[in-house]
Design a protein around this motif. Structure first.
Motif, mmCIF file in Angstrom:
data_model
loop_
_atom_site.group_PDB
_atom_site.id
_atom_site.type_symbol
_atom_site.label_atom_id
_atom_site.label_comp_id
_atom_site.label_asym_id
_atom_site.label_seq_id
_atom_site.Cartn_x
_atom_site.Cartn_y
_atom_site.Cartn_z
ATOM 1 N N ASP A 252 37.098 -32.874 50.734
ATOM 2 C CA ASP A 252 38.094 -31.912 50.263
ATOM 3 C C ASP A 252 37.599 -30.468 50.360
ATOM 4 O OD1 ASP A 252 39.936 -33.913 49.725
ATOM 5 O OD2 ASP A 252 39.442 -34.017 47.586
ATOM 6 N N THR A 253 36.339 -30.283 50.747
ATOM 7 C CA THR A 253 35.801 -28.939 50.940
ATOM 8 C C THR A 253 35.939 -28.572 52.417
ATOM 9 O OG1 THR A 253 33.531 -29.628 51.458
ATOM 10 C CG2 THR A 253 34.103 -29.378 49.111
ATOM 11 N N SER A 254 35.321 -27.489 52.799
ATOM 12 C CA SER A 254 35.388 -27.064 54.203
ATOM 13 C C SER A 254 34.234 -27.622 55.028
ATOM 14 C CB SER A 254 35.409 -25.540 54.278
ATOM 15 O OG SER A 254 34.217 -25.020 53.711
ATOM 16 N N ALA A 255 33.671 -28.741 54.618
ATOM 17 C CA ALA A 255 32.561 -29.344 55.369
ATOM 18 C C ALA A 255 33.018 -29.713 56.780
ATOM 19 C CB ALA A 255 32.044 -30.579 54.654
ATOM 20 N N ALA A 256 32.166 -29.423 57.745
ATOM 21 C CA ALA A 256 32.448 -29.800 59.127
ATOM 22 C C ALA A 256 32.222 -31.291 59.337
ATOM 23 C CB ALA A 256 31.562 -29.001 60.074
ATOM 24 N N TYR A 257 31.341 -31.883 58.508
ATOM 25 C CA TYR A 257 31.031 -33.305 58.625
ATOM 26 C C TYR A 257 30.527 -33.801 57.278
ATOM 27 C CZ TYR A 257 29.040 -37.670 60.321
ATOM 28 O OH TYR A 257 28.759 -38.990 60.512
ATOM 29 N N VAL A 258 30.909 -35.017 56.907
ATOM 30 C CA VAL A 258 30.479 -35.640 55.649
ATOM 31 C C VAL A 258 30.076 -37.071 55.953
ATOM 32 C CG1 VAL A 258 31.208 -36.373 53.339
ATOM 33 C CG2 VAL A 258 32.054 -34.219 54.283
ATOM 34 N N SER A 259 28.963 -37.504 55.358
ATOM 35 C CA SER A 259 28.537 -38.883 55.551
ATOM 36 C C SER A 259 27.551 -39.279 54.455
ATOM 37 C CB SER A 259 27.886 -39.065 56.925
ATOM 38 O OG SER A 259 27.669 -40.436 57.203
ATOM 39 N N LEU A 260 27.064 -40.513 54.560
ATOM 40 C CA LEU A 260 26.019 -41.018 53.681
ATOM 41 C C LEU A 260 24.705 -40.994 54.443
ATOM 42 C CD1 LEU A 260 27.662 -44.318 52.363
ATOM 43 C CD2 LEU A 260 28.002 -42.013 51.537
ATOM 44 N N SER A 261 23.630 -40.774 53.713
ATOM 45 C CA SER A 261 22.326 -40.918 54.350
ATOM 46 C C SER A 261 21.937 -42.394 54.254
ATOM 47 C CB SER A 261 21.282 -40.049 53.659
ATOM 48 O OG SER A 261 21.056 -40.520 52.351
ATOM 49 N N GLY A 262 21.497 -42.946 55.342
ATOM 50 C CA GLY A 262 21.049 -44.336 55.338
ATOM 51 C C GLY A 262 22.063 -45.276 54.720
ATOM 52 N N TYR A 263 21.646 -45.964 53.683
ATOM 53 C CA TYR A 263 22.516 -46.931 53.024
ATOM 54 C C TYR A 263 23.192 -46.358 51.776
ATOM 55 C CZ TYR A 263 18.262 -47.436 50.301
ATOM 56 O OH TYR A 263 17.154 -47.172 49.548
ATOM 57 N N GLY A 264 23.295 -45.053 51.687
ATOM 58 C CA GLY A 264 24.079 -44.436 50.631
ATOM 59 C C GLY A 264 23.290 -43.822 49.503
ATOM 60 N N GLY A 265 22.002 -43.595 49.716
ATOM 61 C CA GLY A 265 21.196 -42.959 48.679
ATOM 62 C C GLY A 265 21.616 -41.531 48.401
ATOM 63 N N ALA A 266 22.288 -40.923 49.374
ATOM 64 C CA ALA A 266 22.786 -39.560 49.233
ATOM 65 C C ALA A 266 24.043 -39.398 50.070
ATOM 66 C CB ALA A 266 21.730 -38.551 49.678
ATOM 67 N N VAL A 267 24.917 -38.531 49.587
ATOM 68 C CA VAL A 267 26.101 -38.124 50.353
ATOM 69 C C VAL A 267 25.842 -36.680 50.749
ATOM 70 C CG1 VAL A 267 28.597 -37.752 50.273
ATOM 71 C CG2 VAL A 267 27.580 -39.653 48.997
ATOM 72 N N TYR A 268 26.129 -36.336 51.991
ATOM 73 C CA TYR A 268 25.847 -34.978 52.426
ATOM 74 C C TYR A 268 27.004 -34.397 53.227
ATOM 75 C CZ TYR A 268 24.811 -36.939 57.027
ATOM 76 O OH TYR A 268 24.900 -37.581 58.229
ATOM 77 N N GLY A 269 27.037 -33.080 53.246
ATOM 78 C CA GLY A 269 28.018 -32.364 54.046
ATOM 79 C C GLY A 269 27.315 -31.357 54.933
ATOM 80 N N VAL A 270 27.850 -31.157 56.116
ATOM 81 C CA VAL A 270 27.342 -30.157 57.048
ATOM 82 C C VAL A 270 28.383 -29.037 57.079
ATOM 83 C CG1 VAL A 270 26.711 -29.676 59.444
ATOM 84 C CG2 VAL A 270 26.159 -31.911 58.410
ATOM 85 N N PHE A 271 27.929 -27.816 56.891
ATOM 86 C CA PHE A 271 28.821 -26.669 56.794
ATOM 87 C C PHE A 271 28.517 -25.664 57.883
ATOM 88 C CE2 PHE A 271 28.704 -28.680 52.728
ATOM 89 C CZ PHE A 271 30.014 -28.613 52.285
ATOM 90 N N GLU A 272 29.536 -24.941 58.290
ATOM 91 C CA GLU A 272 29.391 -23.935 59.349
ATOM 92 C C GLU A 272 28.624 -22.710 58.868
ATOM 93 O OE1 GLU A 272 30.248 -24.303 62.483
ATOM 94 O OE2 GLU A 272 31.203 -26.241 62.207
ATOM 95 N N ASP A 273 28.697 -22.402 57.556
ATOM 96 C CA ASP A 273 27.977 -21.236 57.054
ATOM 97 C C ASP A 273 27.568 -21.450 55.603
ATOM 98 O OD1 ASP A 273 30.089 -19.946 55.219
ATOM 99 O OD2 ASP A 273 31.169 -20.098 57.110
ATOM 100 N N ALA A 274 26.629 -20.622 55.161
ATOM 101 C CA ALA A 274 26.065 -20.756 53.820
ATOM 102 C C ALA A 274 27.091 -20.502 52.726
ATOM 103 C CB ALA A 274 24.877 -19.816 53.659
ATOM 104 N N THR A 275 28.021 -19.593 52.964
ATOM 105 C CA THR A 275 29.041 -19.303 51.950
ATOM 106 C C THR A 275 29.891 -20.535 51.668
ATOM 107 O OG1 THR A 275 29.093 -16.975 52.584
ATOM 108 C CG2 THR A 275 30.987 -17.813 51.353
ATOM 109 N N ALA A 276 30.313 -21.213 52.711
ATOM 110 C CA ALA A 276 31.106 -22.433 52.544
ATOM 111 C C ALA A 276 30.300 -23.510 51.828
ATOM 112 C CB ALA A 276 31.582 -22.938 53.901
ATOM 113 N N ALA A 277 29.024 -23.611 52.151
ATOM 114 C CA ALA A 277 28.165 -24.605 51.490
ATOM 115 C C ALA A 277 28.026 -24.294 50.002
ATOM 116 C CB ALA A 277 26.801 -24.636 52.160
ATOM 117 N N ARG A 278 27.830 -23.031 49.669
ATOM 118 C CA ARG A 278 27.715 -22.651 48.248
ATOM 119 C C ARG A 278 29.015 -22.907 47.492
ATOM 120 N NH1 ARG A 278 25.860 -18.022 50.353
ATOM 121 N NH2 ARG A 278 23.664 -18.104 50.852
#
Length: 75
Positions: free
Chosen positions: A29-55
């Motif tokens: 629901d954010t502006s993440a360019a990509y969202v997934s789980l690391s490995g078997y789900g120990g972490a959920v992560y998002g990849v963002f185009e810029d630091a402002t969007a990530a913050r």
């Protein structure tokens, strides 16, 4: 690239652990360019185009039950 980068565990883990599914959906629901789980789900992560969007996403998602970390891109 987004359609080729997949995690086969994402569906089963999200179905088995509603909190993981909710966090994944919150990232989507954010502006993440990509969202997934690391490995078997120990972490959920998002990849963002810029630091402002990530913050902004961090501010939206962070809660007492969710730890967030920002990692800068390496060039």
């Amino acid at each position: 690239w987004r359609t080729r980068l997949t995690n086969d565990f994402e569906g089963p883990v999200a179905n088995a652990v509603p909190a993981v599914a909710a966090l994944r959906d919150a990232f989507r629901d954010t502006s993440a360019a990509y969202v997934s789980l690391s490995g078997y789900g120990g972490a959920v992560y998002g990849v963002f185009e810029d630091a402002t969007a990530a913050r902004q996403a961090q501010d939206t998602i962070q809660s007492p039950d969710v730890r967030t970390h920002l990692t800068p891109a390496h060039e």
